[in-house]
Motif scaffolding. Structure first.
Motif, PDB file in Angstrom:
ATOM      1  N   SER A 154       0.876  -1.027  -0.183  1.00  0.00           N
ATOM      2  CA  SER A 154      -0.014   0.000   0.013  1.00  0.00           C
ATOM      3  C   SER A 154       0.904   1.142   0.136  1.00  0.00           C
ATOM      4  O   SER A 154       1.862   1.234   0.349  1.00  0.00           O
ATOM      5  N   THR A 155       0.251   2.347  -0.482  1.00  0.00           N
ATOM      6  CA  THR A 155       0.941   3.710  -0.647  1.00  0.00           C
ATOM      7  C   THR A 155       1.404   4.199   1.008  1.00  0.00           C
ATOM      8  O   THR A 155       2.349   4.899   1.205  1.00  0.00           O
ATOM      9  N   ALA A 156       0.393   3.957   1.788  1.00  0.00           N
ATOM     10  CA  ALA A 156       0.747   4.209   3.390  1.00  0.00           C
ATOM     11  C   ALA A 156       2.011   3.460   3.772  1.00  0.00           C
ATOM     12  O   ALA A 156       2.843   4.257   4.477  1.00  0.00           O
ATOM     13  N   VAL A 157       2.434   2.206   3.452  1.00  0.00           N
ATOM     14  CA  VAL A 157       3.428   1.639   3.937  1.00  0.00           C
ATOM     15  C   VAL A 157       4.666   2.086   3.310  1.00  0.00           C
ATOM     16  O   VAL A 157       5.748   2.443   3.712  1.00  0.00           O
ATOM     17  N   ILE A 158       4.443   2.315   1.884  1.00  0.00           N
ATOM     18  CA  ILE A 158       5.681   3.108   1.165  1.00  0.00           C
ATOM     19  C   ILE A 158       6.192   4.438   1.702  1.00  0.00           C
ATOM     20  O   ILE A 158       7.050   4.642   2.049  1.00  0.00           O
ATOM     21  N   ARG A 159       4.936   5.100   2.233  1.00  0.00           N
ATOM     22  CA  ARG A 159       5.357   6.461   2.794  1.00  0.00           C
ATOM     23  C   ARG A 159       5.854   6.377   3.956  1.00  0.00           C
ATOM     24  O   ARG A 159       6.783   7.125   4.434  1.00  0.00           O
ATOM     25  N   ARG A 160       5.863   5.296   4.678  1.00  0.00           N
ATOM     26  CA  ARG A 160       6.592   4.980   6.166  1.00  0.00           C
ATOM     27  C   ARG A 160       7.849   4.618   5.952  1.00  0.00           C
ATOM     28  O   ARG A 160       8.781   4.744   6.690  1.00  0.00           O
ATOM     29  N   LEU A 161       8.342   3.970   5.002  1.00  0.00           N
ATOM     30  CA  LEU A 161       9.680   3.465   4.640  1.00  0.00           C
ATOM     31  C   LEU A 161      10.642   4.329   4.965  1.00  0.00           C
ATOM     32  O   LEU A 161      11.537   4.097   5.533  1.00  0.00           O
ATOM     33  N   PRO A 162      10.626   5.555   4.189  1.00  0.00           N
ATOM     34  CA  PRO A 162      11.671   6.713   4.428  1.00  0.00           C
ATOM     35  C   PRO A 162      12.011   6.948   5.751  1.00  0.00           C
ATOM     36  O   PRO A 162      12.908   7.129   6.330  1.00  0.00           O
ATOM     37  N   ARG A 163      10.811   7.053   6.629  1.00  0.00           N
ATOM     38  CA  ARG A 163      10.841   7.379   8.172  1.00  0.00           C
ATOM     39  C   ARG A 163      11.613   6.329   8.706  1.00  0.00           C
ATOM     40  O   ARG A 163      12.384   6.489   9.485  1.00  0.00           O
ATOM     41  N   TYR A 164      11.180   4.960   8.478  1.00  0.00           N
ATOM     42  CA  TYR A 164      12.317   3.846   8.854  1.00  0.00           C
ATOM     43  C   TYR A 164      13.609   3.888   8.545  1.00  0.00           C
ATOM     44  O   TYR A 164      14.356   3.802   9.626  1.00  0.00           O
ATOM     45  N   TYR A 165      13.866   4.316   7.385  1.00  0.00           N
ATOM     46  CA  TYR A 165      15.088   4.427   6.969  1.00  0.00           C
ATOM     47  C   TYR A 165      16.068   5.459   7.860  1.00  0.00           C
ATOM     48  O   TYR A 165      16.917   5.138   8.479  1.00  0.00           O
ATOM     49  N   ILE A 208       4.534  -1.677  12.864  1.00  0.00           N
ATOM     50  CA  ILE A 208       5.925  -1.676  12.332  1.00  0.00           C
ATOM     51  C   ILE A 208       6.035  -3.326  11.806  1.00  0.00           C
ATOM     52  O   ILE A 208       6.482  -3.478  10.906  1.00  0.00           O
ATOM     53  N   ARG A 209       5.660  -4.248  12.662  1.00  0.00           N
ATOM     54  CA  ARG A 209       5.717  -5.705  12.092  1.00  0.00           C
ATOM     55  C   ARG A 209       5.060  -5.845  10.912  1.00  0.00           C
ATOM     56  O   ARG A 209       5.563  -6.596  10.055  1.00  0.00           O
ATOM     57  N   GLN A 210       3.620  -5.304  10.932  1.00  0.00           N
ATOM     58  CA  GLN A 210       2.988  -5.632   9.669  1.00  0.00           C
ATOM     59  C   GLN A 210       3.578  -4.725   8.546  1.00  0.00           C
ATOM     60  O   GLN A 210       3.372  -5.629   7.638  1.00  0.00           O
ATOM     61  N   ASP A 211       3.943  -3.841   8.578  1.00  0.00           N
ATOM     62  CA  ASP A 211       4.715  -2.979   7.401  1.00  0.00           C
ATOM     63  C   ASP A 211       5.709  -3.886   6.932  1.00  0.00           C
ATOM     64  O   ASP A 211       5.967  -4.041   5.682  1.00  0.00           O
ATOM     65  N   LEU A 212       6.776  -3.897   7.883  1.00  0.00           N
ATOM     66  CA  LEU A 212       8.100  -4.737   7.448  1.00  0.00           C
ATOM     67  C   LEU A 212       7.704  -6.239   6.781  1.00  0.00           C
ATOM     68  O   LEU A 212       8.385  -6.792   6.103  1.00  0.00           O
ATOM     69  N   SER A 213       6.440  -6.964   7.479  1.00  0.00           N
ATOM     70  CA  SER A 213       6.145  -8.317   6.778  1.00  0.00           C
ATOM     71  C   SER A 213       5.707  -8.185   5.270  1.00  0.00           C
ATOM     72  O   SER A 213       5.860  -9.380   4.627  1.00  0.00           O
ATOM     73  N   CYS A 214       5.458  -6.921   4.796  1.00  0.00           N
ATOM     74  CA  CYS A 214       5.332  -6.977   3.450  1.00  0.00           C
ATOM     75  C   CYS A 214       6.394  -7.261   2.490  1.00  0.00           C
ATOM     76  O   CYS A 214       6.317  -7.618   1.432  1.00  0.00           O
ATOM     77  N   PHE A 215       7.537  -7.235   3.100  1.00  0.00           N
ATOM     78  CA  PHE A 215       8.800  -7.450   2.450  1.00  0.00           C
ATOM     79  C   PHE A 215       9.728  -8.644   2.749  1.00  0.00           C
ATOM     80  O   PHE A 215      10.717  -9.019   2.431  1.00  0.00           O
TER      81      PHE A 215
END
Length: 210
Positions: free
Chosen positions: A7-18, A48-55
């Motif tokens: 989802s776009t929402a997850v993609i938008r959070r990835l730079p924050r994680y990085y 966080i666990r849900q977001d990262l589990s996409c990858f």
């Protein structure tokens, strides 16, 4: 690595994680739990666990996440090691500010050239970036593989320049022109940056508090 459509929402959070993991790495933190990471970022551990589990699967139960390794994994997901190159269209105030102050290289992008029509700029080098006349754009794109076009041109020529970028093989446009581009290439990704939208949203939120 990707297991599903993200989802776009997850993609938008990835730079924050990085960004957050990079700060932790620079501070010497070796590992962190999802609870601690979520608390410091204002997110829940489950999010966080849900977001990262996409990858893929990155953490270990009872250990958490290896900060350096997870930072590297997210860097790879974001394409920071794929050799993206960019050109800037418009070397005026905003274009120059980006060249002088934004670290493209730290985000995995090499800024290779800028284009303008102003005689005082064409032929110069700004922060090590050569400035060419915009008439040279098409031939430059033929000779140099370019991933990203950064648009800081006046609104009136934005669509024309965007079309030339797309014809030249650019895959993504970072659009600072404050208009919605009218392009007919669905394979080209456009990222619009509207400073006014952000400011007006802030204005609304602080007005609600008063």
């Amino acid at each position: 690595m990707r297991k599903q459509k993200v989802s776009t929402a997850v993609i938008r959070r990835l730079p924050r994680y990085y960004r957050h993991l990079n700060d932790l790495h620079l501070a010497g933190v070796e590992r962190i739990s999802s609870n601690a990471l979520g608390e410091s970022m204002g997110l829940t551990a489950s999010q966080i666990r849900q977001d990262l589990s996409c990858f893929g699967e990155f953490g270990q139960q009872g250990y958490g996440y290896n900060v350096e390794k997870l930072r590297g994994e997210i860097s790879d997901i974001l394409g920071m090691d794929r050799g993206h190159t960019a050109v800037i269209l418009g070397a005026g105030n905003l274009g120059r500010a980006l060249m002088e102050n934004f670290h493209f290289d730290r985000n995995g992008v090499r800024l290779s050239a800028a284009f303008d029509i102003a005689p005082e700029l064409v032929g110069c080098s700004l922060s090590g970036v050569p400035v060419y006349h915009v008439d040279q754009l098409d031939s430059y794109l033929r000779d140099h593989r370019t991933s990203i076009g950064v648009l800081t041109v006046p609104r009136g020529v934005a669509n024309q320049i965007a079309a030339r970028l797309i014809t030249g093989g650019v895959k993504g446009i970072w659009n600072f022109t404050n208009i919605e581009l009218n392009v007919s290439s669905p394979e080209v990704i456009i990222e619009d940056v509207h400073f006014a939208d952000s400011l007006l949203a802030l204005s609304y939120m602080i007005s609600e508090e008063t």
